[in-house]
Motif scaffolding. Structure first.
Motif: not given
Length: 300
Positions: A199-205
Motif C-alpha cells: 500500500e505504501n509503494l502504491q501511494k509512492i508510485f
C-alpha cells in the motif's frame, strides 16, 4: 550542527520492557513496512542514487573471514540450544536438523550469520539493521501505562545496511513476540506487513496493485524469500533474550567476564545458564517454531 527533538513532549516514550502485546507489534510492523517501502521505491525509481548510498555503508561486522566477537557469542547461543535439545526428549526430525546445524557451524558461528547476507536483487534494500523495542519510542495518549499505542518513532540507525528486509522483520518478531502470539498470529502479522508494504509503494508510485514494478515482491515471492532468511532473527534473539532475562545478581558478573575476555571458558559457563528456565523456554519455542515453518531447511 545536530538538532535534537524531545519526543516526550509529543507523547512518545519507551514501551514495555517485557514482551510486547499484539497492538505494539502491529504498530512496529506498520512502521517498518513504511521504511522498507521507501527504500524499495528509491531502489526502483533512482537506482543510481540507491547504489551510491549503499556503497557508503560498512559491511556487517561478521562478514569477514577472520574470527570476530560474534563467534564466541553465537557459539554460546548454539551451545545453549544444543545442550537442551540433546538432554531432553525432542521430535527426531527436529533434533536431527538442529544437530546438523550445530555440527556444521559450531566451530565458526559467524559463518552461520553470513548465510543470511546473500545479495538478492529483488528483495535486498536499505534496512534498519537493529529494529527492536529498545530502539523505538511509542506514542501514547496517556502519560502512564502502555495502552493503545498510536504510532512510533525509530532511532539508532548505526546498523543500517543493504540486506534482506527479513533481517529486520525476523529479529523484532522473534525478539518481542509473546509465545502465545507467536503461535496464533504469525501468519497474520506477515500478511499485515506485506499489505502495508504494498500500500505504501502504491501511494509512492501512484499505481494499482497489479503494477509490474510490484510483481517481483508479491506475497507469494515474499513468503518464499522470508523462509530463506527468517532463521537469522531466531538466531540473533537466542543470544539476546537470555541476557535480557538474566537476574540482576548474575548480570554484572556476566558483563564483567564478557568485557574481560569474550573467548574464555569462564565467560561461556556464566552465559550458558543466563535467563534460567524462562529464557530457555522462549528460545526453544522460537527455534521449534522456525523449524516447523521450514526456516532451517536451507542450512541443512
Amino acid at each position: 550542527v545536530f538538532i535534537f527533538e524531545n519526543l516526550n513532549t509529543s507523547g512518545y516514550r519507551l514501551g514495555p520492557r517485557d514482551k510486547l502485546d499484539k497492538e505494539h507489534i502491529l504498530v512496529m510492523t506498520e512502521a517498518i513496512a513504511k521504511l522498507h517501502a521507501t527504500s524499495y521505491a528509491v531502489k526502483i525509481k533512482e537506482p543510481k542514487m540507491f547504489h551510491e548510498l549503499v556503497e557508503k555503508f560498512e559491511p556487517f561486522p561478521f562478514s569477514g573471514d577472520k574470527q570476530s566477537m560474534f563467534d564466541p557469542l553465537y557459539g554460546i547461543a548454539l551451545e545453549r540450544i544444543y545442550r537442551h535439545v540433546t538432554a531432553t526428549t525432542q521430535p527426531k526430525d527436529f533434533k536431527s536438523a538442529f544437530t546438523k546445524i550445530y555440527n556444521k557451524y559450531i566451530d565458526r558461528p559467524s559463518k552461520l550469520l553470513q548465510e543470511f547476507l546473500d545479495d538478492d536483487a529483488d528483495f535486498n534494500i536499505i534496512i534498519h539493521g537493529d529494529y527492536n523495542r529498545n530502539n523505538v519510542m511509542f506514542k501514547y495518549d496517556e502519560a502512564e501505562g502502555f495502552k493503545n499505542p498510536k504510532g512510533l518513532k525509530m532511532f539508532d540507525f548505526q546498523w543500517v545496511k543493504c540486506a534482506s528486509p527479513v533481517l529486520d522483520l525476523s529479529f523484532y518478531l522473534y525478539m518481542n513476540l509473546d509465545p502465545e502470539i507467536l503461535v496464533s498470529s504469525w501468519d497474520e502479522i506477515l500478511k499485515f506487513y506485506h499489505k502495508n508494504l504494498m500500500e505504501n509503494l502504491q501511494k509512492i508510485f501512484q499505481c494499482g496493485e497489479n503494477d509490474e514494478r510490484l510483481e517481483k515482491i508479491n506475497f507469494e515471492k515474499f513468503l518464499n524469500h522470508f523462509k530463506n532468511f527468517a532463521f537469522y532473527g531466531c538466531l540473533i534473539s537466542s543470544w539476546f533474550l537470555p541476557i535480557m532475562l538474566c537476574d540482576m545478581e548474575t548480570l554484572p558478573l556476566l558483563i564483567k567476564e564478557l568485557n574481560k575476555d569474550l573467548f574464555s571458558d569462564k565467560s561461556k559457563e556464566i552465559c550458558l545458564p543466563a535467563g534460567g528456565s524462562k529464557s530457555r523456554s522462549i528460545v526453544m519455542g522460537n527455534v521449534k517454531h522456525a523449524f516447523k515453518n521450514g526456516y532451517m531447511e536451507r542450512l541443512l
